[in-house]
Design a protein around this motif. Structure first.
Motif, short mmCIF file in Angstrom:
data_model
loop_
_atom_site.label_atom_id
_atom_site.label_comp_id
_atom_site.label_asym_id
_atom_site.label_seq_id
_atom_site.Cartn_x
_atom_site.Cartn_y
_atom_site.Cartn_z
N ASP A 107 0.83 -1.21 0.00
CA ASP A 107 0.00 0.00 0.00
C ASP A 107 0.86 1.26 0.00
O ASP A 107 0.59 2.24 -0.71
CB ASP A 107 -0.93 -0.02 1.21
CG ASP A 107 -1.97 1.09 1.15
OD1 ASP A 107 -2.14 1.67 0.07
OD2 ASP A 107 -2.61 1.37 2.19
N ARG A 111 1.01 4.19 -2.88
CA ARG A 111 0.86 5.62 -2.62
C ARG A 111 2.05 6.42 -3.13
O ARG A 111 1.89 7.52 -3.67
CB ARG A 111 0.67 5.86 -1.12
CG ARG A 111 -0.68 5.42 -0.58
CD ARG A 111 -0.94 6.08 0.76
NE ARG A 111 0.08 5.76 1.73
CZ ARG A 111 0.03 4.70 2.55
NH1 ARG A 111 -1.01 3.88 2.52
NH2 ARG A 111 1.01 4.48 3.41
N ARG A 114 1.63 6.80 -6.90
CA ARG A 114 0.65 7.83 -7.24
C ARG A 114 1.22 9.23 -6.98
O ARG A 114 0.98 10.16 -7.74
CB ARG A 114 -0.63 7.62 -6.44
CG ARG A 114 -1.44 6.42 -6.87
CD ARG A 114 -2.84 6.48 -6.31
NE ARG A 114 -2.84 6.49 -4.85
CZ ARG A 114 -2.91 5.40 -4.10
NH1 ARG A 114 -2.98 4.19 -4.67
NH2 ARG A 114 -2.90 5.49 -2.79
N SER A 115 1.98 9.35 -5.91
CA SER A 115 2.58 10.66 -5.61
C SER A 115 3.57 11.07 -6.69
O SER A 115 3.61 12.24 -7.10
CB SER A 115 3.26 10.62 -4.24
OG SER A 115 3.91 11.83 -3.96
N ALA A 153 -3.42 11.07 -1.44
CA ALA A 153 -4.48 10.13 -1.08
C ALA A 153 -5.25 10.71 0.09
O ALA A 153 -4.81 11.65 0.75
CB ALA A 153 -3.88 8.77 -0.70
#
Length: 269
Positions: A107, A111, A114-115, A153
Motif C-alpha cells: 500500500d 501511494r 501515485r505521488s 491520497a
C-alpha cells in the motif's frame, strides 16, 4: 651586635623549620574535584529526570536549563532535537529506529507511485508556467510540490484533482459570529492544513454595520388631560445592520481554520 645576630639566626631557623599540618597547602592538581551543586542533586530539579518538577524549577533561583540559548518551540517534535542522543525520546534515537524499521508495504509503495505520477504532472504544469513568464515560477513550483504531497491520497484527493485540472472551486468562509460569505476562484495551491491559494477570485460576503435607529415613545411627565392626545418623543438607539458586498481579487490566501465548505464550481449534477 649580638642582638642583630640573634634575629638573623631566628629568621633562618623559621625558614628551615619542617612543614606542619597547619602550614601545608596542597597544589591545584592535588585538590579533589568539587562536589556538584546541591540543586543538581535533587531529582525534582534535574531536567532529564522523570521526577522533574517544572513549577519548582521556575521558582528556583540560579537554576539554568541545559540549553539556555534554545529558542521557544511550539511542539514536542522540535523539542526532541534538544535531547541527548542516548535518550530513547530524542530525535536521533527516533531516526535510528526508523532506519531499522520493516520495509514499506505494498500500500505504501502504491501511494508513493501515485505521488510520483502527480508530481510529474505538477512539474509539467510548473514548467509551462515558467515558459509563459519568469514571474512567479518558483512560487508555482513550491505550491505544486506542497499540493502533490498533501493530496496524494485521502480526503484531500479531490483538491488534488482540482489542482491538477486547474478547475475553479467555491469556498464558504466563516468568522467568529458565523458564516461570512463565499469565494469562487481557481485553485492554485493547498496543503494538509486546508490552507488554499485562489486566483481570479470573486467573493460575496456580509458586513455588519452599526447604525442609528430612531424610535418613538411616550414622553415623560404628567399624564395628559382628558381628551388631549398623548405626547411622544423621539429616542435614538444604536443597532446593527448586515450589508451584502461583492469584490474581485487577483489572488488570495485562505486559512484552513476559516473554511467551512469546499466544492468544485460550477457544480456538475
Amino acid at each position: 651586635m649580638q642582638c642583630t645576630d640573634a634575629r638573623q639566626i631566628a629568621k633562618i631557623a623559621s625558614q628551615q623549620a619542617p612543614l606542619t599540618a597547619d602550614r601545608w597547602q596542597p597544589s591545584k592538581e592535588q585538590l579533589p574535584p568539587p562536589p556538584p551543586p546541591p540543586l543538581l542533586q535533587d531529582p525534582a530539579l534535574d531536567f532529564l529526570s522523570p521526577q522533574f518538577d517544572a513549577l519548582r524549577a521556575l521558582r528556583t533561583q540560579g537554576l539554568a536549563p541545559p540549553e539556555p540559548d534554545a529558542p521557544p518551540l511550539d511542539n514536542i517534535t522540535k523539542c526532541r532535537r534538544l535531547l541527548p542522543a542516548e535518550l530513547p525520546e530524542s530525535h536521533a534515537a527516533a531516526l535510528a529506529r526508523r532506519r531499522r524499521a520493516a520495509p514499506p508495504s505494498e500500500d505504501g509503495l502504491a501511494r508513493a507511485a501515485r505521488s510520483r505520477q502527480l508530481s510529474s504532472g505538477a512539474r509539467a504544469k510548473s514548467r509551462g508556467a515558467a515558459d509563459a513568464g519568469p514571474t512567479g515560477s518558483n512560487t508555482i513550483l513550491t505550491l505544486a510540490r506542497i499540493a502533490v504531497c498533501a493530496g496524494a491520497a485521502g480526503p484531500l484527493a479531490l483538491l488534488g484533482r482540482c489542482f491538477a485540472e486547474c478547475s475553479r472551486v467555491r469556498v464558504v468562509t466563516r468568522h467568529a459570529r458565523g458564516v461570512r460569505g463565499a469565494a469562487t476562484g481557481e485553485l492554485r495551491g493547498f496543503d494538509h492544513l486546508m490552507n488554499l491559494v485562489l486566483a481570479d477570485v470573486e467573493e460575496h460576503y456580509l458586513v455588519r454595520l452599526r447604525v442609528v435607529r430612531a424610535k418613538l415613545r411616550l414622553a415623560c411627565g404628567p399624564p395628559p388631560e382628558d381628551g388631549a392626545p398623548p405626547e411622544f418623543e423621539e429616542v435614538q438607539r444604536m443597532g446593527w445592520r448586515q450589508e451584502r458586498r461583492t469584490r474581485r481579487l487577483a489572488q488570495v490566501v485562505l486559512r484552513g481554520d476559516s473554511i467551512v465548505l469546499i466544492a468544485r464550481w460550477p457544480v456538475v449534477t
